[in-house]
Design a protein around this motif. Structure first.
Motif, PDB file in Angstrom:
ATOM      1  N   THR A 198       0.831  -1.209   0.000  1.00 26.67           N
ATOM      2  CA  THR A 198       0.000   0.000   0.000  1.00 26.67           C
ATOM      3  C   THR A 198       0.869   1.265   0.000  1.00 26.67           C
ATOM      4  O   THR A 198       0.483   2.278  -0.597  1.00 26.67           O
ATOM      5  N   GLY A 199       2.051   1.198   0.658  1.00 25.87           N
ATOM      6  CA  GLY A 199       2.960   2.357   0.648  1.00 25.87           C
ATOM      7  C   GLY A 199       3.364   2.685  -0.776  1.00 25.87           C
ATOM      8  O   GLY A 199       3.395   3.861  -1.181  1.00 25.87           O
ATOM      9  N   ASN A 200       3.664   1.644  -1.558  1.00 24.92           N
ATOM     10  CA  ASN A 200       4.048   1.846  -2.957  1.00 24.92           C
ATOM     11  C   ASN A 200       2.891   2.448  -3.757  1.00 24.92           C
ATOM     12  O   ASN A 200       3.084   3.345  -4.583  1.00 24.92           O
ATOM     13  N   MET A 201       1.685   1.963  -3.473  1.00 20.76           N
ATOM     14  CA  MET A 201       0.549   2.487  -4.237  1.00 20.76           C
ATOM     15  C   MET A 201       0.335   3.981  -3.937  1.00 20.76           C
ATOM     16  O   MET A 201       0.138   4.798  -4.856  1.00 20.76           O
ATOM     17  N   SER A 220      -0.500   4.422   5.201  1.00 21.03           N
ATOM     18  CA  SER A 220      -0.309   3.155   4.472  1.00 21.03           C
ATOM     19  C   SER A 220      -0.860   2.002   5.300  1.00 21.03           C
ATOM     20  O   SER A 220      -1.436   1.056   4.751  1.00 21.03           O
ATOM     21  N   ARG A 221      -0.758   2.078   6.620  1.00 23.35           N
ATOM     22  CA  ARG A 221      -1.340   1.012   7.457  1.00 23.35           C
ATOM     23  C   ARG A 221      -2.871   1.056   7.367  1.00 23.35           C
ATOM     24  O   ARG A 221      -3.523   0.022   7.270  1.00 23.35           O
ATOM     25  N   ALA A 222      -3.449   2.268   7.375  1.00 22.88           N
ATOM     26  CA  ALA A 222      -4.913   2.370   7.273  1.00 22.88           C
ATOM     27  C   ALA A 222      -5.385   1.755   5.958  1.00 22.88           C
ATOM     28  O   ALA A 222      -6.360   0.991   5.927  1.00 22.88           O
ATOM     29  N   LEU A 223      -4.679   2.053   4.872  1.00 24.95           N
ATOM     30  CA  LEU A 223      -5.082   1.497   3.577  1.00 24.95           C
ATOM     31  C   LEU A 223      -4.893  -0.017   3.579  1.00 24.95           C
ATOM     32  O   LEU A 223      -5.717  -0.757   3.026  1.00 24.95           O
ATOM     33  N   ASP A 224      -3.838  -0.472   4.249  1.00 23.75           N
ATOM     34  CA  ASP A 224      -3.604  -1.916   4.331  1.00 23.75           C
ATOM     35  C   ASP A 224      -4.753  -2.605   5.091  1.00 23.75           C
ATOM     36  O   ASP A 224      -5.245  -3.657   4.673  1.00 23.75           O
TER      37      ASP A 224
END
Ligand code: CMC
Length: 428
Positions: A198-201, A220-224
């Motif tokens: 997700t960080g990459n996205m 990025s953790r929230a999106l994960d």
């Protein structure tokens, strides 16, 4: 007479039939022996929208809608959301067990390696109009990928299947990010696999040559977590589409494109987008009571409320509500978030919503989180499709290996004309 059976008396003929019960189900083909005469086709069951028909057996996802239970391969969603990651859950869904360290590293490296997309696919994405809906771009790009990897048609080969799964899960975030960059008229950022899935996205979507650019780890953790919560949800409309289309033995790209199209609809994956449009239409906290009255009169639905399966709370909604507050700490609040929270408060106290068992579903909060993270509204269903591909692909594998499955082909009750002669156009 076996106790595990159902006795059916056909009052038209007075005949009684015994139908076996397995797993609390009767087999619909067993009804065919119920006939009024030997030429009769036999009885069928009528179930528009499959509200009470199991079309497969599955060991992937368990839901108890009344008790608000959701488990992937037996693991409660609450525990996975707290301790696991999207990629680990995707492995769990696909292979059936949690990976050990070495398996996880291999899986992650394969998927991240496949985040790069063919330059011809970049050209396809760039050929869309600037205002093309990113879901349309995603559906088309995934369908186009079947032409890049013709070996994917060998759906009986486990090694090929596995590689296509790596490719699909790897490339979806890149397609989504590139579609977004076309929209905003900015050059693409090629994947940086060191940043994680997700960080990459987020990096591919967001990076503008800033010095010391970092994606906020909370985001990025929230999106994960959002991805993890959306990874599978047993036989929903898009998964049923994946299975039905996949049952023709078409390649997985074509089947994922079809499943994505099913997800695009506002009653399914488009609901989080519809939530934001609804909040924008409401416009202010003071306008909520009048809007709720219109919903109660049946003029429209409260988007992000209600669920076919969950008749009490959607367990994903309570997890995601906590994630929402973590995100707001980084992004700050805004008026739409205030409207959403007040709308939820009012609806949860209202007799109409209580008596209809209408609670906020996962999309109610995912919409607000994505809005706070400044994703454009029409990217929302794309951010649902990416993780759901893990579920689609695991269900696809299960379907292919299930000897009970054949090409999906429902029956119908014909209600049209009986035979009639063709009428020449001048006589009509
Ligand atoms: N707002 C107002 N009333 C509603 C709503 C709603 N969101 N959802 C259902 N109802 C009412 C409906 O009018 C009906 O009332 P009555 O019995 O008085 O005629 C009753 O509740 C039952 O509705 P239904 O259409 O038979 O229920 P369903 O199980 O077919 O629909 C649903 C499920 C999710 C499509 C529906 O609740 C809905 O349209 N919700 C809004 C869209 C939404 O948020 N979808 C995301 C679902 S979660 C993500 C996913 O898994 O895809």
């Amino acid at each position: 007479m076996s106790k595990n059976s159902l006795s059916i008396t056909d009052n038209r003929t007075g005949s009684t039939y015994e139908v076996p019960i397995e797993d609390d189900c009767i087999r619909a083909p067993d009804l065919r022996k119920i006939k009024i005469n030997p030429e009769d086709f036999g009885m069928m069951s009528y179930d528009p929208a499959f509200v009470n028909t199991a079309a497969c057996s599955s060991s992937i996802t368990y839901i108890d809608g009344e008790k608000s239970i959701l488990r992937y391969r037996g693991y409660p969603i609450e525990e996975l959301a707290e301790k696991s990651t999207f990629l680990e859950c995707a492995y769990l869904l696909i292979y059936g067990e949690l990976p050990n360290q070495q398996q996880l590293e291999h899986w992650t490296s394969r998927i991240m390696r496949h985040t790069f997309i063919h330059e011809n696919l970049v050209q396809i994405i760039e050929s869309f109009r600037y205002d093309a809906h990113p879901m349309g771009i995603l559906i088309s790009s995934v369908a186009a990928m079947s032409t890049f990897h013709p070996e994917a048609r060998e759906v009986g080969d486990p090694k090929i299947r596995e590689k296509e799964i790596w490719r699909i899960l790897g490339k979806l975030p890149t397609i989504a990010a590139f579609a977004y960059r076309v929209r905003i008229g900015r050059p693409h950022n090629y994947p940086d696999i060191s940043r994680g899935y997700t960080g990459n996205m987020l990096y591919m979507m967001d990076y503008m040559n800033e010095h010391d650019y970092e994606v906020a780890p909370e985001l990025s953790r929230a999106l994960d977590v959002l991805f993890l919560l959306h990874a599978d949800h047993e036989q929903n409309c898009s998964t049923a589409t994946m299975r039905a289309v996949g049952s023709t033995r078409v390649d997985p790209y074509s089947a994922v494109a079809a499943a994505s199209a099913a997800l695009f609809g506002p009653l399914h994956g488009g609901a989080n987008e519809a939530v934001l449009r609804m909040l924008t239409e409401i416009g202010s906290v003071s306008a909520i009571p009048a809007y709720v009255e219109r919903v109660k009169k049946g003029e429209m639905r409260l988007m992000g409320f209600g669920h076919r399966v969950y008749t009490s709370y959607d367990p994903r909604a309570s997890i995601i509500k906590k994630v929402a507050y973590d995100v707001f700490k980084v992004t700050g609040s805004n008026e739409l978030i205030d409207i959403a929270l007040e709308l939820e408060r009012i609806a949860l106290q209202d007799d109409y919503f209580i008596s209809h068992k209408l609670y906020p579903n996962v999309d109610f909060y995912s919409g607000i989180i994505l809005q706070a993270m400044r994703f454009p509204t029409d990217m929302f269903p794309v951010l649902f499709a990416i993780p759901r591909a893990a579920g689609w692909l695991s269900q696809w594998l299960e379907m292919l290996d299930d000897p009970a499955q054949k090409i999906a082909r429902p029956r119908q009750i014909y209600t049209g004309y009986d035979e009639r002669p063709y009428v020449p156009i001048e006589q009509r």
